[in-house]
Design a protein around this motif. Structure first.
Motif, PDB file in Angstrom:
ATOM      1  N   TRP A  37       0.834  -1.198   0.000  1.00 53.09           N
ATOM      2  CA  TRP A  37       0.000   0.000   0.000  1.00 53.09           C
ATOM      3  C   TRP A  37       0.871   1.251   0.000  1.00 53.09           C
ATOM      4  O   TRP A  37       0.514   2.261  -0.615  1.00 53.09           O
ATOM      5  N   ASN A  38       1.984   1.199   0.689  1.00 51.86           N
ATOM      6  CA  ASN A  38       2.894   2.345   0.708  1.00 51.86           C
ATOM      7  C   ASN A  38       3.450   2.598  -0.683  1.00 51.86           C
ATOM      8  O   ASN A  38       3.587   3.746  -1.107  1.00 51.86           O
ATOM      9  N   VAL A  39       3.787   1.519  -1.398  1.00 48.37           N
ATOM     10  CA  VAL A  39       4.317   1.660  -2.747  1.00 48.37           C
ATOM     11  C   VAL A  39       3.253   2.263  -3.666  1.00 48.37           C
ATOM     12  O   VAL A  39       3.528   3.166  -4.459  1.00 48.37           O
ATOM     13  N   VAL A  40       2.024   1.775  -3.564  1.00 48.90           N
ATOM     14  CA  VAL A  40       0.935   2.307  -4.388  1.00 48.90           C
ATOM     15  C   VAL A  40       0.720   3.784  -4.074  1.00 48.90           C
ATOM     16  O   VAL A  40       0.544   4.613  -4.983  1.00 48.90           O
ATOM     17  N   PHE A  41       0.747   4.141  -2.813  1.00 49.22           N
ATOM     18  CA  PHE A  41       0.577   5.533  -2.413  1.00 49.22           C
ATOM     19  C   PHE A  41       1.736   6.377  -2.936  1.00 49.22           C
ATOM     20  O   PHE A  41       1.541   7.516  -3.384  1.00 49.22           O
ATOM     21  N   GLY A  42       2.973   5.845  -2.898  1.00 50.08           N
ATOM     22  CA  GLY A  42       4.145   6.553  -3.432  1.00 50.08           C
ATOM     23  C   GLY A  42       4.042   6.754  -4.931  1.00 50.08           C
ATOM     24  O   GLY A  42       4.382   7.828  -5.456  1.00 50.08           O
ATOM     25  N   ILE A  43       3.585   5.733  -5.653  1.00 49.34           N
ATOM     26  CA  ILE A  43       3.413   5.861  -7.105  1.00 49.34           C
ATOM     27  C   ILE A  43       2.334   6.897  -7.416  1.00 49.34           C
ATOM     28  O   ILE A  43       2.471   7.688  -8.362  1.00 49.34           O
ATOM     29  N   PHE A  44       1.289   6.947  -6.626  1.00 56.17           N
ATOM     30  CA  PHE A  44       0.250   7.962  -6.796  1.00 56.17           C
ATOM     31  C   PHE A  44       0.842   9.363  -6.650  1.00 56.17           C
ATOM     32  O   PHE A  44       0.542  10.265  -7.432  1.00 56.17           O
ATOM     33  N   GLY A  45       1.688   9.554  -5.637  1.00 56.64           N
ATOM     34  CA  GLY A  45       2.342  10.853  -5.451  1.00 56.64           C
ATOM     35  C   GLY A  45       3.261  11.192  -6.612  1.00 56.64           C
ATOM     36  O   GLY A  45       3.344  12.353  -7.038  1.00 56.64           O
ATOM     37  N   THR A  46       3.969  10.194  -7.150  1.00 54.07           N
ATOM     38  CA  THR A  46       4.849  10.415  -8.290  1.00 54.07           C
ATOM     39  C   THR A  46       4.057  10.843  -9.514  1.00 54.07           C
ATOM     40  O   THR A  46       4.440  11.785 -10.220  1.00 54.07           O
ATOM     41  N   VAL A  47       2.945  10.155  -9.774  1.00 52.91           N
ATOM     42  CA  VAL A  47       2.106  10.489 -10.934  1.00 52.91           C
ATOM     43  C   VAL A  47       1.545  11.899 -10.800  1.00 52.91           C
ATOM     44  O   VAL A  47       1.506  12.668 -11.777  1.00 52.91           O
ATOM     45  N   LEU A  48       1.108  12.278  -9.615  1.00 57.57           N
ATOM     46  CA  LEU A  48       0.608  13.637  -9.408  1.00 57.57           C
ATOM     47  C   LEU A  48       1.701  14.672  -9.673  1.00 57.57           C
ATOM     48  O   LEU A  48       1.457  15.703 -10.310  1.00 57.57           O
ATOM     49  N   THR A  49       2.907  14.415  -9.177  1.00 54.56           N
ATOM     50  CA  THR A  49       4.003  15.356  -9.366  1.00 54.56           C
ATOM     51  C   THR A  49       4.358  15.493 -10.837  1.00 54.56           C
ATOM     52  O   THR A  49       4.571  16.606 -11.340  1.00 54.56           O
ATOM     53  N   VAL A  50       4.412  14.369 -11.526  1.00 49.20           N
ATOM     54  CA  VAL A  50       4.730  14.410 -12.962  1.00 49.20           C
ATOM     55  C   VAL A  50       3.621  15.144 -13.715  1.00 49.20           C
ATOM     56  O   VAL A  50       3.886  15.962 -14.608  1.00 49.20           O
ATOM     57  N   ALA A  51       2.383  14.892 -13.384  1.00 54.82           N
ATOM     58  CA  ALA A  51       1.271  15.517 -14.090  1.00 54.82           C
ATOM     59  C   ALA A  51       1.257  17.034 -13.917  1.00 54.82           C
ATOM     60  O   ALA A  51       0.928  17.769 -14.854  1.00 54.82           O
ATOM     61  N   PHE A  52       1.605  17.521 -12.739  1.00 55.44           N
ATOM     62  CA  PHE A  52       1.568  18.965 -12.504  1.00 55.44           C
ATOM     63  C   PHE A  52       2.844  19.682 -12.950  1.00 55.44           C
ATOM     64  O   PHE A  52       2.835  20.906 -13.108  1.00 55.44           O
ATOM     65  N   SER A  53       3.959  18.973 -13.118  1.00 55.78           N
ATOM     66  CA  SER A  53       5.200  19.666 -13.473  1.00 55.78           C
ATOM     67  C   SER A  53       5.739  19.304 -14.846  1.00 55.78           C
ATOM     68  O   SER A  53       6.838  19.726 -15.190  1.00 55.78           O
ATOM     69  N   ILE A  54       5.029  18.571 -15.632  1.00 56.98           N
ATOM     70  CA  ILE A  54       5.549  18.124 -16.928  1.00 56.98           C
ATOM     71  C   ILE A  54       5.733  19.292 -17.910  1.00 56.98           C
ATOM     72  O   ILE A  54       6.676  19.298 -18.691  1.00 56.98           O
ATOM     73  N   GLY A  55       4.911  20.272 -17.855  1.00 57.37           N
ATOM     74  CA  GLY A  55       5.031  21.380 -18.807  1.00 57.37           C
ATOM     75  C   GLY A  55       5.900  22.514 -18.317  1.00 57.37           C
ATOM     76  O   GLY A  55       6.333  23.354 -19.098  1.00 57.37           O
ATOM     77  N   ASN A  56       6.203  22.579 -17.034  1.00 57.44           N
ATOM     78  CA  ASN A  56       6.908  23.731 -16.465  1.00 57.44           C
ATOM     79  C   ASN A  56       8.375  23.465 -16.163  1.00 57.44           C
ATOM     80  O   ASN A  56       9.142  24.431 -16.019  1.00 57.44           O
ATOM     81  N   ASN A  57       8.800  22.234 -16.041  1.00 56.00           N
ATOM     82  CA  ASN A  57      10.157  21.916 -15.596  1.00 56.00           C
ATOM     83  C   ASN A  57      10.861  21.028 -16.624  1.00 56.00           C
ATOM     84  O   ASN A  57      10.223  20.262 -17.345  1.00 56.00           O
ATOM     85  N   PRO A  58      12.222  21.096 -16.629  1.00 55.68           N
ATOM     86  CA  PRO A  58      12.955  20.157 -17.473  1.00 55.68           C
ATOM     87  C   PRO A  58      12.824  18.730 -16.936  1.00 55.68           C
ATOM     88  O   PRO A  58      12.425  18.515 -15.790  1.00 55.68           O
ATOM     89  N   ILE A  59      13.195  17.772 -17.742  1.00 52.09           N
ATOM     90  CA  ILE A  59      13.023  16.356 -17.391  1.00 52.09           C
ATOM     91  C   ILE A  59      13.806  16.002 -16.135  1.00 52.09           C
ATOM     92  O   ILE A  59      13.293  15.275 -15.279  1.00 52.09           O
ATOM     93  N   THR A  60      15.021  16.485 -15.978  1.00 59.17           N
ATOM     94  CA  THR A  60      15.834  16.111 -14.808  1.00 59.17           C
ATOM     95  C   THR A  60      15.211  16.628 -13.520  1.00 59.17           C
ATOM     96  O   THR A  60      15.166  15.924 -12.507  1.00 59.17           O
ATOM     97  N   VAL A  61      14.719  17.855 -13.531  1.00 61.89           N
ATOM     98  CA  VAL A  61      14.078  18.423 -12.344  1.00 61.89           C
ATOM     99  C   VAL A  61      12.775  17.664 -12.049  1.00 61.89           C
ATOM    100  O   VAL A  61      12.473  17.349 -10.895  1.00 61.89           O
ATOM    101  N   MET A  62      12.030  17.351 -13.083  1.00 59.01           N
ATOM    102  CA  MET A  62      10.771  16.626 -12.901  1.00 59.01           C
ATOM    103  C   MET A  62      11.036  15.240 -12.305  1.00 59.01           C
ATOM    104  O   MET A  62      10.326  14.804 -11.386  1.00 59.01           O
ATOM    105  N   LEU A  63      12.042  14.519 -12.785  1.00 62.72           N
ATOM    106  CA  LEU A  63      12.363  13.191 -12.250  1.00 62.72           C
ATOM    107  C   LEU A  63      12.857  13.284 -10.802  1.00 62.72           C
ATOM    108  O   LEU A  63      12.509  12.434  -9.976  1.00 62.72           O
ATOM    109  N   LEU A  64      13.656  14.296 -10.486  1.00 60.69           N
ATOM    110  CA  LEU A  64      14.146  14.468  -9.110  1.00 60.69           C
ATOM    111  C   LEU A  64      12.978  14.755  -8.156  1.00 60.69           C
ATOM    112  O   LEU A  64      12.877  14.154  -7.088  1.00 60.69           O
ATOM    113  N   ARG A  65      12.112  15.649  -8.577  1.00 60.20           N
ATOM    114  CA  ARG A  65      10.959  15.991  -7.730  1.00 60.20           C
ATOM    115  C   ARG A  65       9.987  14.808  -7.610  1.00 60.20           C
ATOM    116  O   ARG A  65       9.379  14.605  -6.557  1.00 60.20           O
ATOM    117  N   SER A  66       9.813  14.030  -8.670  1.00 56.14           N
ATOM    118  CA  SER A  66       8.936  12.872  -8.575  1.00 56.14           C
ATOM    119  C   SER A  66       9.531  11.813  -7.655  1.00 56.14           C
ATOM    120  O   SER A  66       8.803  11.103  -6.962  1.00 56.14           O
TER     121      SER A  66
END
Length: 145
Positions: free
Chosen positions: A7-36
């Motif tokens: 459940w923790n992994v699923v919750f972590g993946i959910f947080g990663t998907v949210l971060t990628v979805a909100f920062s995909i257009g505003n940040n470079p790929i390296t920053v987006m991957l680090l933040r995710s």
């Protein structure tokens, strides 16, 4: 605690998907991957707290006077048994056959009929002995005149 580490992994993946979805257009790929990655770690740790709170909320209420192991089985079963009355029933049937079948029933009905008296309540007011003036007064009283 409620659930498993999955459940923790699923919750972590959910947080990663949210971060990628909100920062995909505003940040470079390296920053987006680090933040995710940071989001995955944060949501993974946050899931432990959520699971602990859910386990506390959803736990069954404690019974005040909990039973010991000896008392657990008591009162759990109900064993009803009717007494064996087949001998009495056979004797009653034999006595009816020997007495002629319907004769005992007729005797019982005769005894009941002799003891029965119809209800005859006493009359509280007789119209035979009253005066016409009293009847008129009663009618006027009832009609409100």
């Amino acid at each position: 605690m409620l659930g498993t580490w999955r459940w923790n992994v699923v919750f972590g993946i959910f947080g990663t998907v949210l971060t990628v979805a909100f920062s995909i257009g505003n940040n470079p790929i390296t920053v987006m991957l680090l933040r995710s990655m940071y989001a995955f770690i944060a949501f993974f740790v946050l899931a432990y707290g959520v699971r602990a709170i859910l386990a506390y909320i959803l736990q069954p209420p404690a019974i005040v006077g909990e039973l010991t192991e000896e008392e657990e089985g008591k009162g759990g079963q109900l064993d009803l048994q009717t007494p064996d009355e087949s001998a009495d029933l056979n004797e009653m049937l034999k006595s009816q056959l020997q007495a002629g079948g319907a004769a005992p029933n007729a005797d019982a009905q005769n005894k009941d009929a002799a003891g029965f008296k119809p209800l005859s309540p006493p009359q509280l007011l007789s119209t035979k002995n009253t005066q016409p003036e009293e009847l008129v007064k009663a009618i006027r009283h009832l009609t409100g005149e």
